[in-house]
Write a protein that holds these residues in place. Sequence first.
Motif, PDB file in Angstrom:
ATOM      1  N   GLN A 427      64.179  31.748  67.804  1.00  0.00           N
ATOM      2  CA  GLN A 427      63.989  32.384  66.499  1.00  0.00           C
ATOM      3  C   GLN A 427      64.366  31.410  65.389  1.00  0.00           C
ATOM      4  O   GLN A 427      63.703  31.354  64.350  1.00  0.00           O
ATOM      5  CB  GLN A 427      64.830  33.667  66.401  1.00  0.00           C
ATOM      6  CG  GLN A 427      64.471  34.528  65.193  1.00  0.00           C
ATOM      7  CD  GLN A 427      62.975  34.835  65.111  1.00  0.00           C
ATOM      8  OE1 GLN A 427      62.331  35.190  66.107  1.00  0.00           O
ATOM      9  NE2 GLN A 427      62.374  34.650  63.929  1.00  0.00           N
ATOM     10  N   ALA A 428      65.386  30.610  65.638  1.00  0.00           N
ATOM     11  CA  ALA A 428      65.804  29.639  64.612  1.00  0.00           C
ATOM     12  C   ALA A 428      64.693  28.615  64.375  1.00  0.00           C
ATOM     13  O   ALA A 428      64.421  28.223  63.229  1.00  0.00           O
ATOM     14  CB  ALA A 428      67.089  28.942  65.050  1.00  0.00           C
ATOM     15  N   ARG A 430      61.545  29.132  64.792  1.00  0.00           N
ATOM     16  CA  ARG A 430      60.469  29.828  64.091  1.00  0.00           C
ATOM     17  C   ARG A 430      60.761  29.916  62.599  1.00  0.00           C
ATOM     18  O   ARG A 430      59.885  29.716  61.766  1.00  0.00           O
ATOM     19  CB  ARG A 430      60.340  31.229  64.681  1.00  0.00           C
ATOM     20  CG  ARG A 430      58.948  31.517  65.150  1.00  0.00           C
ATOM     21  CD  ARG A 430      58.889  32.874  65.821  1.00  0.00           C
ATOM     22  NE  ARG A 430      58.485  32.689  67.186  1.00  0.00           N
ATOM     23  CZ  ARG A 430      59.246  32.904  68.247  1.00  0.00           C
ATOM     24  NH1 ARG A 430      60.470  33.347  68.107  1.00  0.00           N
ATOM     25  NH2 ARG A 430      58.795  32.661  69.435  1.00  0.00           N
ATOM     26  N   ASP A 431      62.026  30.203  62.289  1.00  0.00           N
ATOM     27  CA  ASP A 431      62.401  30.306  60.873  1.00  0.00           C
ATOM     28  C   ASP A 431      62.284  28.953  60.190  1.00  0.00           C
ATOM     29  O   ASP A 431      61.792  28.848  59.070  1.00  0.00           O
ATOM     30  CB  ASP A 431      63.840  30.831  60.742  1.00  0.00           C
ATOM     31  CG  ASP A 431      63.939  32.291  61.183  1.00  0.00           C
ATOM     32  OD1 ASP A 431      62.868  32.938  61.325  1.00  0.00           O
ATOM     33  OD2 ASP A 431      65.071  32.768  61.406  1.00  0.00           O
ATOM     34  N   ARG A 434      58.702  28.193  59.633  1.00  0.00           N
ATOM     35  CA  ARG A 434      58.199  28.954  58.490  1.00  0.00           C
ATOM     36  C   ARG A 434      58.637  28.287  57.187  1.00  0.00           C
ATOM     37  O   ARG A 434      57.848  28.138  56.259  1.00  0.00           O
ATOM     38  CB  ARG A 434      58.744  30.391  58.551  1.00  0.00           C
ATOM     39  CG  ARG A 434      58.281  31.282  57.417  1.00  0.00           C
ATOM     40  CD  ARG A 434      59.177  32.490  57.278  1.00  0.00           C
ATOM     41  NE  ARG A 434      60.563  32.065  56.997  1.00  0.00           N
ATOM     42  CZ  ARG A 434      61.650  32.777  57.307  1.00  0.00           C
ATOM     43  NH1 ARG A 434      61.541  33.939  57.904  1.00  0.00           N
ATOM     44  NH2 ARG A 434      62.862  32.309  57.029  1.00  0.00           N
ATOM     45  N   ASP A 435      59.898  27.847  57.148  1.00  0.00           N
ATOM     46  CA  ASP A 435      60.399  27.231  55.918  1.00  0.00           C
ATOM     47  C   ASP A 435      59.669  25.929  55.612  1.00  0.00           C
ATOM     48  O   ASP A 435      59.423  25.597  54.457  1.00  0.00           O
ATOM     49  CB  ASP A 435      61.908  26.990  56.021  1.00  0.00           C
ATOM     50  CG  ASP A 435      62.681  28.313  55.952  1.00  0.00           C
ATOM     51  OD1 ASP A 435      62.075  29.314  55.481  1.00  0.00           O
ATOM     52  OD2 ASP A 435      63.860  28.341  56.370  1.00  0.00           O
TER      53      ASP A 435
END
Lengths: 545, 517, 396
Positions: A427-428, A430-431, A434-435
């Motif tokens: 998840q990290a 993915r974040d 995204r950033d």
Amino acid sequence: MSAAVKSRQRYDAIVIGAGHNGLTSAAFLARAGLKVMVLERNSYIGGAAVSRELHQGWIYSNCSYVCSLLRPEIYRALDLARHGLQIVPYGGGVTFTRDGDYLGGYVDKDVKRREIARHNAHDADAWQRYSRDTMRQCRFIRSLLLRTPPDPTSLKLRDLRELLYLGKRFADLGEQGIYDTIRFYTLSIADYLAEYYESDLVRANFSGSGIIGTALGVHSPGTAYVLLHHYMGDVDGQAGAWGYARGGMGAVSKALAGALQSFGGEIRTDAPVEKVLNRGRQVTGVVLASGEEILADRVLSNLDPKRTFLGLLDQKSLQPDLVAKARNFKIRGSSGKLNIALDGLPEFPALGRNHPLHCGDLHFLDSMARFERAYDDWKDGRWSRDPYLDLLIPSMTDPTMTPAGKHYMSVFVQYVPPKVQGRDWTQADRDAFRDTVFDQIETQSPGFRKLVLHAEVRTPLELENEVGLTEGNIFQGELTIDQLFFNRPFPGFAQYRGPLRGLYLCGSATHPGGGVMAAPGANAAREVLLDMGQPEGVPEGWSDD
Amino acid sequence: MTERAPIIVVGGGHNGLVCAAYLARAGRRVLVLEAAARAGGCAATHEFHTGFKVSSIAHLLYGLDAQVAGDLNLTQHGLVLAQQNLRSVALHPAAEALVFEGDSVSGAGLAAADRDAFRRFIAARRRFAAVLASWHAAPPPRLALHGWRDALPVGKLGWSVRRLGRKEMRELLRVATMSVDDWLNEYFTNARVKGALALDAVLGARAGPRSGGTVFTSLHRAAGGGSYAVPQGGMGALSAALAHAATAAGAEIRCQAKVAGFEVVAGRVSGMRLASGETLACSAVVSALDPQQTLLGLLGARHLEAEFARRVQHVRATGTAAKLHLALSRAPEFHGLKTQDLGQRLLIAPDADYVERAFNPAKYGEYSPQPVMEVHLPSVHDASMAPAGQHVLSAIVQYAPHNLAAGWPAARSRFLETCLETLSRHWPGLRASILHAELLTPADIAGRVGITGGHWHHGELALDQYLMLRPVPGAAQYATPVGGLYLCSAGTHPGGGVLGTSGRLAAAQLLAREAAP
Amino acid sequence: MMTREHYQHAVYPTPFHPRTSAANKLNLWHRWKDCTVADAYTDVSLEYTALRNACTVFDLSPMTKHRIDGPDALAFMNRLVTRDVAKIKPGRVGYTVWCDDAGQVIDDGTIFHLDAGVYRLCSQERQLDWLQDSALGFDVRIHEETTEVAALALQGPTSCAALKCLGLTGIETLPPFGMRSFPFAGTQLQVSRTGFTGDLGYELWIEPGQALELWDRLFEAGSAVGIKPMGTLALEMSRVEAGFIQAGVDFLPADRAVRPGRTRSPFELDLAWLVDFSKPNFTGRGALLREQAQGSRYRLLRLDVEGNKVAKDAFVYNGRQKVVGVVTSYVWSPAVKASVALASVETPWGRADDELWVDIYYQKELQWNRKMARCRVVAGPFYAPARRKMTPAPEF
């Protein structure tokens, strides 16, 4: 499996996977009078051509997002307009530069020429020659799209006839045209563009089309060809134009399904296929994960050959050679996608307000080096720190996608690896990914982040898990020349037939490859019907352009 | 009766000399003009430090046209091989070297599967390389497919593929355009085997193992037979033998005669101007210089038609290979290398990703911070190359792009340092043993031998510049659009490496088209 | 025009637009590249009549113009085009074509030898890339100056008279394809005796800043000799009557032909007189030499069509049976009272004793009819008034 439930019904053909190609195959078979069943693992149809409401009130084309390649011959033969499909062309695109300017790809040819001239006068006129030469290649390949590739090693009458056709098409190019064509198929997009354009910005503006969905860089030989998968389509004869399916890409699948059902075909969702059944060398049906067996003499797989041959078939029935071929088939995940619900229309100061290209493809890489470095990151097993984005705001054109005044942004991202430095996405990750994308958008649209209501982050992993595209490769297999035409997916299996009698491939892993074109599905259906002694079931290409 | 003007061969590199020898043997009057003090071009030997000699650019023979060697009796003209069938040895700073010989590979830690795969791989490579070799024996056909007659030579090319049998034909059609990295991954798990074989595919290329078309470059290299040899006295000895063969056949070789430009009368080359101001008449010209320099430099684009000139201008020819020469006070002690392998072909390419990473900077006009190398110590088997007990190290180092963004004058010493550092990892005692170091960047090679872009192959060897596309359509059969002007350099079919084939085939074309006086 | 905002106007006005728009009573416009020009101002046939009877003004500012100079300008021009540019002396203009390597026509246009070694190339299409790529190895400067020069075509029997009224003393002595400069409104007005109508006529070249002044004074001066503005429709009538070809209509520019075999060589456009093999190397030379030896695929014919129907989009037949070509341009010629056409016909058809026909579809009051009309091949222009070549130019 002991409690195998045998379905009472027998079908003439089962299609595994309700992607656009599976639906196309099924529709043509049903049209020809076959009793057809399409089995879809997901609870919705469409594969990668879907419209999904993942944020309330917002419809996302969350995988494929634009449409130009869908063959008009198929559109017409299946009467897709009657089943609700409407393609809406949208206008042009922009490449932003880091110094606050941009290169606009205006729809009007004279305006576009002037815009290129604003950056480089020579290149503006070279664009004419570039368009001519690229169109020549489009014409050549278009004549091959709705045909089954010949086996060059075969002496069968049909293969010889098709080889002769190919030879004739080739000869028709003229001597210099043949040389140009060979070069076109072996050049990198960077080298191809360098033969026309002086300006790095102009080159960068045209190079995205050579690497979208492809695990190669702009300097990799073979990428010039990939261009065609973005140029050979047309919207109403406007070659190279792109459009939206009104209502999102799900409208394509919905129309195909409508056509299928109008011919009496059936679709079952939530019906994952576990195995293809066979008796000796003959396919006899499929068994679902639930244990239910459905019988049919013909099974068409919309899945790629790895999943089909290595996943669904009785491995004992496979030649070791075929196993090796399927393993070696290159399907590389290199793309990601963000689907974003926006509270309002993001502004791009370089464009100013009411700019006609605001609704087109927006791009952020303004140099060839940035493109190539984006690829180098992917080679190193990470998403590009400065990725190539193909950003669109479909809701500016299609009023059905969002509540009034709100917007939907589709951001295609190249390059994104299927695994991060060899491990699964967290998840990290993915974040952070995204950033990375948000940061790039912010460089041209300050304050963009504040408009974001919801963002769906799709790495190759999500594409694989949801749609069943191995490694999340959008073309169901790399579009390199070693995997094209009679080599697609691999030599000896390029005519849509699998290793068992009655087994066919109909996905983008077959000729002519990826993009929402529906040609593989149509060609596969033609082969099925041919094997049944019905040679007229599927249209061939309109050869009069 | 006045004697007719000679055929002038511009450039006394190996292809120029081969061409001159064939023309002279056919009874033509031939004059070779060489800019340097001695003929040889890329196949030369020079003394770079007192008592230390080295092959200046090319340092191994791997595909010298056997027909050339036979026709010209090179042995009789003094060619002696100091070494033949060199083993390839993959060095590693922390492990025993892998030794490749024929179709076997040996070394600690090699799985049986990889050894077996190597045998199959070499068999496949040989099989496919033989197809290329058959194409290399003749000029490439044109693809003017107006009728069956035009299709015949093309059909012949096709037949050489079809003859492989169905399975192998399919396989060749599949792999021909692939990247060598993908191909190797289908065979091997061992990273070091892949590294060494990947290096074979990219030596001299502006490509990395992941670049499409590198299977082709790998096959092209193997088409010469796949074995390596070294002439006694270095590559210059080959040129000396060729020059001897040419002069024995009646050709005249003039050195220090730099050509400044061609004279064209009524669409035909009639003579040339030398840098000295002298003018010479000729009946025909064969240029052994690279096609760009020949056509755009010496001839001038104005004598060509515009599209043809543009195609020549776009020939891809950016050299990426540098040459490193070290005079050593003692025999090197490379880690994990057996003494008997010291004089073999030593490779620094520990894995394919290393090679690819070495290539990355070249795309941006930067040199590799960790370069790959093909190293040879000619002095091990040839006492004439260095004083007794001392040695010469010759290495091809990649990637060092000709168009270095920082400029070579500024970067040269840093790159030399990078090379030494790379070698030191394999032989920590290196620096203390260096008497003299010479680095030839592609810019130096461009200046020294006069090749555009410092590219050994006179144009990238790649599928888009192969067969009838080499150097460009319209000049791929050695004749150019300008009357009496022919090309015979490595920039023509079948391309680079010290082959001599271009010279031989160009001579045949000229003899067929230009009537004898 | 090169600001970022250029897109806000897809089409731009020419320097004469304030006057042409005021004169355009029909508000009929035609897009010519980046600009608009009038299709017709009042009535096409009246404009045509004015052209053949008095004189008319046509705004040709959007014409693509390149300036070429530098030490190798002549050598460059000679390598570019098929005719011998050395024969176009300073102060002279020459019509020419230029080809690709395959000897296929890229475009036609006029070369203005402005000053010793300084040329202006006027053409239909833009081709800076072709000119620059062709300049490899030449020491020349190539500069596109389309928007830097405003231009009017003043054509018709009283055109010389109008210029004399404008004060261009001695203009009558300017021979066809000659060029002369006159001081005008603080700048230079360049006048060439050239045109696209096949009539007596001139083309006037001036800085855009003085464009309106030129228009006003020209119309004032010409008022006594019947001067009128003319649009592209009347121009089209006159150029077909004159038998002139047009890029994109009678031939496909070779640099935009996607399909093989659709282009034409100079020989195939009846322009053999423009090909000079005795001059130094030029692009297309090899292919044209081969064509000369082996024969052409097509020939351009000027057809006088029997009857009174125009041969619009018509196929050309040999002996009423075999399709041998197509009509590329057609017009009812008021001057010679005939339906005339330009046609591209496969060789060898159109020989002296071949019978050519065209297949005409026409309608009267929505009833469609088909008619085969016999054609006579005409050598040279359909209409060629003697005044077009007279020097000194006549008063009317």
